[in-house]
Design a protein around this motif. Structure first.
Motif, short mmCIF file in Angstrom:
data_model
loop_
_atom_site.label_atom_id
_atom_site.label_comp_id
_atom_site.label_asym_id
_atom_site.label_seq_id
_atom_site.Cartn_x
_atom_site.Cartn_y
_atom_site.Cartn_z
N GLU A 106 86.80 -26.99 -6.14
CA GLU A 106 86.07 -25.96 -5.39
C GLU A 106 85.31 -26.52 -4.20
OE1 GLU A 106 83.95 -22.91 -7.48
OE2 GLU A 106 84.88 -23.48 -9.37
N ILE A 123 85.67 -18.34 -4.29
CA ILE A 123 86.18 -19.12 -3.16
C ILE A 123 85.71 -18.49 -1.87
CG2 ILE A 123 88.26 -19.92 -1.99
CD1 ILE A 123 89.69 -19.82 -4.65
N MET A 159 87.21 -18.61 -10.21
CA MET A 159 86.15 -19.27 -9.46
C MET A 159 85.94 -18.56 -8.14
SD MET A 159 88.14 -22.66 -8.13
CE MET A 159 89.61 -22.54 -7.11
#
Length: 586
Positions: free
Chosen positions: A529, A3, A1
């Protein structure tokens, strides 16, 4: 993911986006004076509290504050405040209640601090940065010293955290270091069914690395965007080299790096704090020190306040709730605070309410539904409490009024039906333990009366003389009946009201609750997230609590306090704590 790069700035605005997704600790105190948190553990008991820092005088000048009082913009006169006997020695990683936390938070400065609104601001830290939310580089200011004159360095933090986490040191707040890589090696989990503590596989956490005197690196087990938010908690305070030479002596007279230092701790009487001449931070005292006086009864503290013998009170007794605003006038304080009150079931006990069976859950729910929270908060607390609708507080992001549902609604008929479905009550009468020095007798009697009237369960209060005595038995898992608990947040975060109190093995999980589903949702919230995704997961976790009812939500507390005509510039922050360093004698 993907970041984003996070950089924690020295202003509240720079951290606001991350300020609501962390773990903290709290306290245990109905009125705000005897909370525990993972600062510690229940607010009524609370902690989150807050923390328990301490420090030592370090020089003869400290007794009067020396010339530093003038430098701080105030005077050298000592102010007096109420408090309670700390449960443990004054060591940051082993203080999870507000008696010790109140002292330690005046004696230690941490990497970050929280302003009066609960937003994060830099304190000892110059910067806290990460490219991936997993490896964090922390730079500290190079002008900070302990009260003994020795410098605060990166090593001061790394050594303190390693000592706090190590299983051999048996610290109540060790759990807070769990996100750091290598925690499981220094604090391995006990094997199921074993009463012996496992041996550590390492002496230090592999995730801590000193780069230079003012820089250290923290590697987490998993990416955790909100990690910096928890660094204002007491357990994360630095420790001087002298601590490791004699921790026992340090616990009696700690050496800290905050605005005050401990001159003397007279057990069961009080603690005298004086200005730390080596402190250069933003919380410069405008007085010469704080004399924290331990009271056995809140009524006595209020009488002293009215007589001018006590300067600041952060817990108005129940007997004065209907009159204190008229009696104190402009000097009365009645404002919302992040404090949650409850009573908790020891799920390990031999009792009808214990365990995780469906029958036990129904009994706990029936007890909860027999309580008229609205009536009690009006009649006993004169509207200074608000009936609980969840397990957190209305001041935090993610608070959802309807999340508690029927568990927090007063319905005697449904309560009776649930008890019948569970097979009724058998065994010893129900007791609710409380500390007499916290002003809890009236509400405990009222709650027990309603349980008995609605369900036919014989219920009575079990009084402990003081908060320390109650916490000792709670911490030792010696409870046979329910006991009063609460939580004073360490910072405004929904997760702060969940993880320390209910996650398996958490430092303030006094009832012994354990749920794989609940733990999994918390972990998912920690590594989400975005803040929105984190809050959603924490709300799902809270719904698991509603179904299992390991504790009974009662009400949210206002900060009710006041001050005498002898002082001015008295303000209470969002945590319900007086900003002691700003108080000035008239």
């Amino acid at each position: 993911m993907a970041i984003k790069r996070n950089k924690w700035l020295a202003s509240a605005a720079g951290v606001a986006a991350l300020s609501l997704t962390l773990t903290a600790c709290g306290g245990d105190d109905e009125s705000g004076g005897d909370e525990s948190s993972s600062s510690q553990t229940s607010a009524e008991e609370s902690g989150s509290g807050s923390g328990d820092e301490s420090s030592e005088s370090g020089s003869d000048e400290s007794s009067s504050g020396g010339d530093d009082a003038a430098a701080g913009g105030g005077n050298d006169e000592i102010i007096t405040a109420n408090g309670s006997e700390p449960q443990n020695p004054l060591i940051p990683a082993n203080t999870t209640e507000t008696g010790g936390g109140k002292i330690l938070d005046m004696v230690f400065a941490k990497l970050i601090d929280y302003d009066s609104e609960g937003q994060s601001v830099m304190d000892v830290a110059e910067s806290i940065e990460s490219e991936d939310n997993k490896v964090w580089t922390i730079k500290i200011k190079d002008d900070r010293k302990f009260s003994d004159g020795t410098p605060v360095t990166a090593q001061s933090f790394v050594d303190a955290w390693n000592w706090g986490a190590h299983i051999d040191n048996n610290n109540q707040a060790a759990y807070f270091f769990e996100p750091i890589q290598g925690y499981a090696e220094v604090h391995p989990a006990s094997e199921e069914g074993s009463e012996e503590a496992p041996a550590a596989e390492a002496e230090e956490m592999s995730g801590l690395k000193v780069v230079d005197d003012t820089t250290f690196e923290v590697t987490l087990e998993e990416a955790y965007a909100a990690f910096p938010q928890r660094l204002g908690y007491t357990a994360f305070a630095p420790l001087p080299e002298s601590f490791f030479e004699d921790p026992e002596a340090f616990g009696e007279k700690p050496v800290g790096n905050g605005p005050y230092m401990v001159e003397e701790w007279n057990h069961n009487v009080g603690a005298k704090l004086v200005k730390n001449p080596n402190y250069v931070g933003d919380s410069q005292p405008k007085n010469g020190g704080v004399d924290v006086q331990f009271y056995q009864e809140q009524d006595a503290a209020y009488v002293d306040l009215q007589a001018g013998k006590l300067d600041v009170l952060d817990a108005v007794p129940e007997t004065a709730l209907s009159t204190f605003e008229d009696e104190l006038g402009d000097r009365a304080v009645n404002q919302p605070a992040g404090v949650f009150q409850s009573f908790t079931f020891p799920l390990y006990a031999d009792a009808p309410f214990a365990g995780d069976s469906e029958e036990a859950k129904k009994i706990r729910k029936a007890i909860s539904m027999s309580i008229d929270r609205e009536g009690i908060t009006q009649k006993i607390f004169q509207g200074t409490r608000t009936p609980a609708k969840d397990f957190s507080s209305p001041v935090v992001d993610g608070y959802e009024e309807g999340i508690c549902g029927e568990l927090c609604e007063h319905d005697d008929e449904k309560a009776k039906a649930l008890l019948e479905e569970a097979g009724g009550w058998s065994g010893d009468p129900l007791t609710i333990a409380f500390n007499s020095d916290g002003g809890h007798q009236a509400w405990v009697d009222a709650v027990c009366g309603e349980i008995t009237n609605a369900l036919g369960i014989e219920c009575s209060g079990q009084a402990y003389p003081n908060f320390k005595g109650l916490r000792d038995d709670v911490g030792s898992k010696n409870m046979t009946g329910a006991f009063r608990t609460g939580w004073q947040m360490d910072y405004p975060a929904l997760e702060n009201f969940l993880t320390p109190l209910y996650k398996t093995g958490a430092s303030s999980n006094d009832g012994g609750y354990s749920s794989e589903e609940f733990d999994k949702l918390l972990d998912e919230g920690d590594t989400a997230e975005s803040n929105e995704e984190s809050v959603a997961k924490y709300q799902e976790a809270e719904k698991v609590l509603v179904e299992d009812a390991p504790a009974i939500p009662l009400w949210y507390s206002n900060t009710t306090g006041g001050y005498s005509e002898n002082v001015q510039d008295v303000n209470f922050d969002v945590f319900g704590v007086p900003e002691y360093h700003n108080i000035v004698k008239n």
